[in-house]
Structure formats: C-alpha cells, structure tokens
Design an enzyme around this catalytic site. Sequence first.
Site, short mmCIF file in Angstrom:
data_model
loop_
_atom_site.label_atom_id
_atom_site.label_comp_id
_atom_site.label_asym_id
_atom_site.label_seq_id
_atom_site.Cartn_x
_atom_site.Cartn_y
_atom_site.Cartn_z
N LYS A 1 -7.85 9.29 5.10
CA LYS A 1 -9.02 8.62 4.52
C LYS A 1 -9.89 9.57 3.71
O LYS A 1 -10.15 10.69 4.17
CB LYS A 1 -9.83 8.03 5.68
N ASP B 1 -2.57 9.70 7.38
CA ASP B 1 -1.68 8.64 6.88
C ASP B 1 -0.35 9.24 6.45
O ASP B 1 0.67 8.57 6.48
CB ASP B 1 -2.36 7.91 5.73
N ARG C 1 0.87 -1.18 0.00
CA ARG C 1 0.00 0.00 0.00
C ARG C 1 0.90 1.23 0.00
O ARG C 1 1.81 1.35 0.81
CB ARG C 1 -0.93 0.00 1.22
N GLN D 1 -14.97 1.89 8.85
CA GLN D 1 -13.99 1.89 9.95
C GLN D 1 -14.46 2.70 11.15
O GLN D 1 -14.19 2.34 12.29
CB GLN D 1 -12.63 2.44 9.47
#
Lengths: 349, 349
Positions: B248, B237, B96, B196
């Site tokens: 996100k 992130d 990723r 999530q």
Amino acid sequence: VSAVPVPTLANSVRFDGDVVEILDRRVFPFERRWVTCRTVEDVAVAIEQMVTQSSGPLFAATAGLVLAAHDAATTPDAASARARLHQAGARLVRTRPTNNHIRDGVAGVLAAVDTHPDADPARLVDVVTAAALAQETHYRRSSDELGRHAAALLPEGARVLTHCWADLYLVGLVSAALRDGKRLEFLCTETRPYLQGARLTAETLGEMGFTPTVLTDNMPAWAMQQGMVDAVVTAADRVTMDGHVVNKVGTLQIAVSAHAFGIPFHALVQSPDPQAPSISDVVIEQRDGDESLHALGMRTASTYAVGVYPAFDATPPRYVTDVATDRGVFAPDRLADYLTAPDPLQELT
Amino acid sequence: VSAVPVPTLANSVRFDGDVVEILDRRVFPFERRWVTCRTVEDVAVAIEQMVTQSSGPLFAATAGLVLAAHDAATTPDAASARARLHQAGARLVRTRPTNNHIRDGVAGVLAAVDTHPDADPARLVDVVTAAALAQETHYRRSSDELGRHAAALLPEGARVLTHCWADLYLVGLVSAALRDGKRLEFLCTETRPYLQGARLTAETLGEMGFTPTVLTDNMPAWAMQQGMVDAVVTAADRVTMDGHVVNKVGTLQIAVSAHAFGIPFHALVQSPDPQAPSISDVVIEQRDGDESLHALGMRTASTYAVGVYPAFDATPPRYVTDVATDRGVFAPDRLADYLTAPDPLQELT
C-alpha cells in the site's frame, strides 16, 4: 503584466470596530461561513476550536484586543484598563501554545499600551487600534519579504511539494514567482485530520491560477521516488535558534523522505524565535485525539480505536536545507545570523 | 487457555455453490453489507470496485471460478468448457495487477482443470470446487505459518506500527502471539484514501481484544521520534526476488522513517514472487485519482485540485529489515533461499 490575484484566505478576518468576523477554515471552501465574535472570549474560543489557524489567529487576536479596549474604556482608571487588556492578552496567548504569532502579536500591542501608562481608558482604544494595525501591516510585509526570498530558492519550472497550509507565506511566495514570471507547479498533501492542504492550500493555489495535485499524506515519498518533486516547501509554526522546524505533524516524515531522496527542504518563517534556543523550549500542542478519528465531522475509524493528535512535529536541523525568513535565507545552523542581519521592515518597528 | 477470537474479516467471502457473497470492505465496520455475485463478471467488477481487497480477491476469484464451472457445464464438450474457464480466469486476473494472489489462485485452479483435459463439462464443477477449496486451505495455512514466524520477531510488550490492512497475515500473527501469551500493542495508520487501517485493521484488532491507536498517515515518523514504536510490520502485496517490498502506498515513507529512527521494518508475505526477479517486473496499479479527493464518498478537496492514486509503492531492500514468509524469515538479499527452504505446506500441494 496582469495583476497578481488576491486569494480569499488572504483576507479571512474582518473587523469593523465592533465585531470581529472570522472566515471558518473548518468548512472552507465547501462553505463560506463567517463566525462573528463580539468579545475577546469569543475570539479565544474561535481560535481554540480551529475556526481559524496559521496566520488567522494573529489577525483575530489583535482585533480581539481592540474589542477588549472598547470594553476597558468603561473602566474608571488607566491602571484597571491596562490590567483588563493584559488579562485579555493572556487569555488569547493561552489558546494555542506552539505557534508564536499570537504571543508576539499580543506582546506588540500590549507594549504600545504600556507606553501610555497614564492614558485615559477611552484614549487607549486608539492606541490599541493603531498597534493592532501596525502588527497586521508588519505581518503582511514580513510574509511578502520571506516569500520573495523563498521564491528565489526555486528553479524555473520547479515542482513544489507543500504540506498543510503556509498561508500568507505561500501567498507571498506565489505572488513573487508570478511577478517574476517564474513557472511553478504544486503538489499539496491533504493534511489530515483537518485537510488544510486539500482545502485551503489547493483552493488558494487554484484561485491564484494553478492546478494543484493533491496527495494523501501517505504519498510524499512515492512522489519523490517517482521524480515528481524538485523541492519541498512548508511554513514553520516555530523555528528554534538551533534549527528545529516545528510545523504541522507530518513535516518530519516528509523532511526525512526528502533527505533520503536528495530533495531540498525549505522551511518558511518570518523569524527564528529568540525565545526558543532549543526544541525543549517549545510546547507541542496535543489536541483531542478524537479529531484524528473523523474527517469533516464524519467518523472514519472503528469504534475500537483511540486517536492521538499531536498538532505539530519537530524536524531536526539535519533534515532542513535552509530557512527562508524576512531577512533572507539561512542554513539551520546559522540562524543566529538572522538577529544581526539588516531588517527590511525596520521603519515599521 | 481461552480460544483465540476469530474476527469478522477472517470470513468475508461466502459461497453456497450458486452465489458468491462478498462483505463490502468499503463500508465495514460502519455497515455490514454483503454484495451478491452471480457470475464471474459480477465477481470481477466487485474486485475492481474494491468491494474486497487484500486476501478477499483470492477467495472471491476462486469461488468465481466455481460459478464459471457451473456455467461451463452447459457447454457441449470438454474443450469449450475448459476454454470458458480459462477466459473466466483471465478476466479475474485482469482486475488488479499488483498483488499476485489472484494470478496464483486462478493459475492453481486452472492447472487442476488442465489435468482433466477430457473431463465431461459437468464433471469439471467438482474439479474446480475441489481446487478452489485447496487454494483457500493453502492460503489460510500459509498465512498462519508466516504469522507465527512474524510473531516470533517481536519482543514481549512490543508496540507495533502497522500500515493498511495485513488481513489474514495479521490475524495469523496476532493469533500466534495470543496463543504464546505474548503481549503486544498496536498503532495503526489510517491509510487514506480508503481508510483500511482505521476501519479494517482497527476493527479486527478490537475484535481480537486490543485497543488500537489510530494515527493519521502523517504521524508515523512523529510516533517513532517519540519512542512509541518498537517495530513496523506490514503485509506485502508482492515481494520481488531482489527484495523490493510492494505494498500500500505509504509503506515507503514509513520504512524510510523507520530506518532513520533505527526501528526494524518487517514485511509479511507468503512467498517472494519467482515471477518477479526485480521491481521492473511488477505493475503498480494506478487507480482513479478522484478517489484521493474523497473520504467515505464525501468530497475532501478543493474543486481546483486534481488527484492521483498510486495504490502501491515499492520499498527498496535497503529499508527492509526482513521478510517473514511461510517458510521462515529471510533477509531481503537472501530471498532466493526461500525457494529451497523446506515447505511446511508440502502435503497440500
């Protein structure tokens, strides 16, 4: 020129005089299930339980009044028949408070009833049936008119972001674009918790020949930032005379984002609501918060969570580019002009 | 003073030396299923398939390198053992691209390997095991530090809107607030398509003693407009040196809305990324668009629809109030100061 396709949801309430059948939008398009209503109460419960929404309640409610007229035909005198019809209308109006279609449709039918104060109860069935049909015809024509005005706002090749399900307004817009040979593309928000965008809007656009892109509700600003959106178009459940657009929750943040990224936001409504001078005159429906913790009946959230479900939000006029109505397009601070503009449907009223 | 509860997800990767077990976040908390990985390839596929995400891949990847070290112990010489470990690291980093935890964690372990160029292959198992443990310890301590700084930004009684799942940063923040006796309330976005927020964040906050309110992703601006939100807090992130917050998808429109309603947006990250001077240095992962057309494996959209799934979006610095790191809180235009700030974890590096 090929004919413009008529999508399934353009005819989602059926009435044969004895029963009202309503296409269940909670499961469409995965299932094509019709809910049968034999009484006004059946219709009211179906509306409360979201069997139908958007334009559906207008058609269901006016058909429900015909059921009530059949019922009232058994009463002994005109006054009690009319009282029963007014009770039925009040029950239907109570189902959902934010959109004014039910209120106005019921009021239109009851106004016709009240012009025949001495009519025999059985005779009122014809009066109500004719008035219900007139409401439906007016609603469809008005939606076509506003759709035509809305389509004219969009440039050739426009990539249009929609939210929730604009129902006959969208069908009117798309039909007008197809008739004019204008090419459009569509991105549709999923629209949690009921997924109206992913299910109803995407299916309808598919039936009309498009390949819609579905975005989850957290993606609109991303799509705008990426240059994927030329215009935002949503219906409005209510537009106040001072320019607030009341529509499915999420419209507000899409409009705020569109403003930030310099993208126009066009709201669609047949008419601003003269009974709502300002946003404080609108009741925002709060539905059961548990609905936000499920998708298609499946639990989606931790058992520790509590939910909320404001069915609508209110977008202030500073985020609204314009409002397309059946009398043309108005800036949010010029909605009073609607009231004096020529009415293209005058012969129907 | 009662002990601060340790939530389930604070320990979601287990390693016994032979197998790595990863708690499957795709089904948590509805099922508590562990995925067993016996090879680096198993770990890499588990990360790609979202068995774990956020901090999980760091722990899984460094444990995966221990599996690789066991495997490399059978090679004949130091050079081939090190080459195999570097291949394993490259495979893990490829899983990723957007979050830099995997990249940095793998680099830390491989740096330890490279300081022992002539070590016997079997001896490298100890080197990799110690380095993997050091990465984990550093990650947890750093998360606690930044959580402490983030908690200090929030006023007593603050109603905090979160997006997605901030993992150990959130646990660090909440633990610090609980230790200080600071009362907080939480609203969590659902976070489609993987939910999530509704699943991981809400369950974790519940385990830590809160009753979180879950909002669908179209409700944040509504909640802000209603005065229900005092601060927005999300993980990042990646944070670029010029202040872009990569997180996100949906973070952007929440930040834009917070800006419009005058609500602070605090981003949490251990460190801005010196390898990403600007947003053009970050690869935004595009996942299979079909994921956005499903919820918990169930189809949610019309078959006419196509999906997109940008896993992340980038919030420009003008919408970011500040960034809480393990060295304190920085304005988005002062992130270079992080690099010269005192490092509270210096003894670990």
